[in-house]
Scaffold this motif. Structure first.
Motif, short mmCIF file in Angstrom:
data_model
loop_
_atom_site.label_atom_id
_atom_site.label_comp_id
_atom_site.label_asym_id
_atom_site.label_seq_id
_atom_site.Cartn_x
_atom_site.Cartn_y
_atom_site.Cartn_z
N MET A 41 0.85 -1.16 0.00
CA MET A 41 0.00 0.00 0.00
C MET A 41 0.91 1.24 0.00
N ASP A 42 0.66 2.13 -0.93
CA ASP A 42 1.50 3.32 -1.00
C ASP A 42 1.02 4.40 -0.02
N GLU A 43 1.80 5.44 0.11
CA GLU A 43 1.51 6.50 1.09
C GLU A 43 0.21 7.24 0.77
N LEU A 44 -0.09 7.43 -0.51
CA LEU A 44 -1.31 8.13 -0.89
C LEU A 44 -2.54 7.33 -0.46
N GLU A 45 -2.51 6.03 -0.71
CA GLU A 45 -3.64 5.18 -0.31
C GLU A 45 -3.82 5.19 1.21
N LYS A 46 -2.73 5.14 1.95
CA LYS A 46 -2.81 5.22 3.41
C LYS A 46 -3.46 6.53 3.85
N LYS A 47 -3.03 7.62 3.23
CA LYS A 47 -3.57 8.93 3.57
C LYS A 47 -5.08 8.99 3.29
N ILE A 48 -5.49 8.47 2.15
CA ILE A 48 -6.91 8.47 1.79
C ILE A 48 -7.72 7.66 2.80
N ILE A 49 -7.21 6.52 3.19
CA ILE A 49 -7.91 5.67 4.16
C ILE A 49 -7.99 6.35 5.52
N LEU A 50 -6.92 6.98 5.93
CA LEU A 50 -6.87 7.60 7.25
C LEU A 50 -7.66 8.90 7.35
N GLU A 51 -7.79 9.61 6.25
CA GLU A 51 -8.36 10.96 6.32
C GLU A 51 -9.69 11.16 5.61
N THR A 52 -10.15 10.15 4.87
CA THR A 52 -11.39 10.33 4.11
C THR A 52 -12.24 9.06 4.17
N TYR A 53 -13.39 9.12 3.52
CA TYR A 53 -14.25 7.94 3.35
C TYR A 53 -14.34 7.55 1.88
N LYS A 54 -13.58 8.21 1.01
CA LYS A 54 -13.63 7.96 -0.44
C LYS A 54 -13.28 6.53 -0.80
N TRP A 55 -12.46 5.89 0.01
CA TRP A 55 -11.99 4.54 -0.29
C TRP A 55 -13.06 3.48 -0.09
N ILE A 56 -14.15 3.83 0.60
CA ILE A 56 -15.23 2.86 0.82
C ILE A 56 -16.06 2.77 -0.45
N LYS A 57 -16.08 1.61 -1.05
CA LYS A 57 -16.69 1.43 -2.37
C LYS A 57 -18.17 1.06 -2.32
N VAL A 58 -18.76 1.10 -1.15
CA VAL A 58 -20.19 0.82 -1.02
C VAL A 58 -20.92 2.16 -1.02
N LYS A 59 -21.91 2.29 -1.88
CA LYS A 59 -22.65 3.55 -1.95
C LYS A 59 -23.35 3.84 -0.63
N ARG A 60 -23.49 5.09 -0.34
CA ARG A 60 -24.15 5.54 0.88
C ARG A 60 -25.62 5.09 0.86
N TYR A 61 -26.10 4.69 2.01
CA TYR A 61 -27.49 4.23 2.12
C TYR A 61 -28.45 5.41 2.00
#
Length: 59
Positions: free
Chosen positions: A1-21
């Protein structure tokens, strides 16, 4: 996992691929409950699989 992916996971919810209910109040309460439960299971399974993927990378 690269640093950008870690940052996205730690700071956002964009990485969650399930649409919002989105609740549909035109449905009966039973249908709404079933829809919510289905969404919850989909989201939970996605998150469990993501954790497993991360743990595999730690080996």
């Amino acid at each position: 996992m690269d640093e950008l992916e870690k940052k996205i996971i730690l700071e956002t919810y964009k990485w969650i691929k399930v649409k919002r209910y989105i609740d549909d109040d035109s449905l009966s309460w039973q249908e709404r409950y079933e829809s919510l439960e289905k969404h919850h299971l989909e989201e939970t399974n996605f998150l469990i699989n993501k954790i497993r993927e991360i743990v595999k990378e730690l080996k």
